[in-house]
Every structure is written in C-alpha cells, then in structure tokens.
Design a protein around this motif. Structure first.
Motif: not given
Length: 185
Positions: A19, A24, A28, A34-38
């Motif tokens: 986190s 992060r 990425q 992904s950008r959304s965190g997936r």
C-alpha cells in the motif's frame, strides 16, 4: 507445490507493504498491477511484456534505420561538397592557365611587333645606305650634308616620309681627307 502457486501480491501479511505509494508506482511501471490497483493475471502480464518487448524492438529498428539514413544523407552531402570544391578548384586552375596563356600570347605579340619594327628599321637603314641619293636631313645639328649644302634638292632626291633618318652607317666625304705626308726634319 505451495511455492509454485504463491503470489506475494495476494498475501494478506504484505498488504501494508504494497500500500506504500512508492512501491505501488513501481508495481504499476512493471506491469504487475493496473492503475486502479487490480492485480494483473500472469497470462495478461506475459502478453503485455511481449508487446512491450516487440514495441521496444520496433523502436530500436526504427532508430537504427533513421540513424543509417542520416549517415547516408550526410555522406551524400559530404560528397556533394567535395565535388563542388573540386569543381571550384578545377575552374580556378583553368582560369589561371587561361590568364597565363593570355599573358604569354600578349608577350609573344609584343615580341613579334618589336621584331617587325626592328626589321622595318633595318630595311629602312639598308635602303638609306644603298640609295644613290643623298639624304635631305642634316647629318648633325650644325651643318647639312655636303651635297645639299649649297643647293636645294631636286625631285629625284626626295625621299618617302620616315626614310630620311640617318643611322650613322655612311661616312661623309668632307670628314675624311687624305693624309698629307708629314714633313720630315
């Protein structure tokens, strides 16, 4: 078997670590999330990695082609400059040769004119020396030629203009008298 299926991104004990904003961003950039965190599945990750590699390869090929094209253009440009310089140098050499040739012709012309003038003078001198008529001009500044001293020259004694100059080739008869024998004592 457990290690083969282990995914650290899904580990609940590492949620705090992943986190972190810096971590992060790194994930990425690497293409793992992904950008959304997936979380990106492994199959999609490999496909994306192959696309990136292919794109990088195409960019390198394009860069290489552009580089070689620029080198080729520069080579042609250098050849054009070299040819222009050689042509300019050749024109300059030709111009120098022309000037030298013209100067040579001019000197030759002057020399030929000089020779013609000398030939004319020698012909005039020969005509004057071998002419049966006495000259009309004075031999020196003080007296006239003895044959014309007391009388005017007749028509048969006239000369063409420019032929009356005396070049000192002949002798006047009044200057040379026979030597008188010296009286002996």
């Amino acid at each position: 078997r457990f290690l083969a299926t282990y995914n650290s991104l899904t580990d609940k004990h590492l949620v705090g670590y992943f986190s972190n904003a810096r971590i992060r961003r790194h994930l990425q950039k690497s293409g793992l999330i992904s950008r959304s965190g997936r979380i990106i599945p492994e199959q999609e990750y490999r496909l994306n990695a192959m696309r990136r590699d292919h794109q990088r390869h195409v960019q390198e090929c394009l860069a290489r082609a552009i580089f070689h094209k620029v080198l080729d253009m520069e080579h042609h440009h250098q050849l054009e400059i070299k040819q222009k310089l050689e042509n300019a140098a050749r024109k300059e050499r030709v111009q120098k040769i022309k000037v030298r040739f013209e100067n040579c012709l001019l000197r030759r012309h002057k020399f030929l004119v000089f020779q013609v003038q000398q030939f004319r003078r020698s012909v005039e001198d020969a005509i004057l020396k071998h002419s049966p008529h006495p000259p009309l001009s004075p031999r020196n500044h003080n007296e006239l030629h003895p044959s014309v001293a007391g009388e005017r020259a007749g028509r048969s004694q006239w000369r063409a203009p420019g032929l009356a100059a005396d070049y000192g080739g002949g002798y006047s008869p009044h200057r040379h008298r026979p030597k008188e024998p010296t009286p002996s004592k």
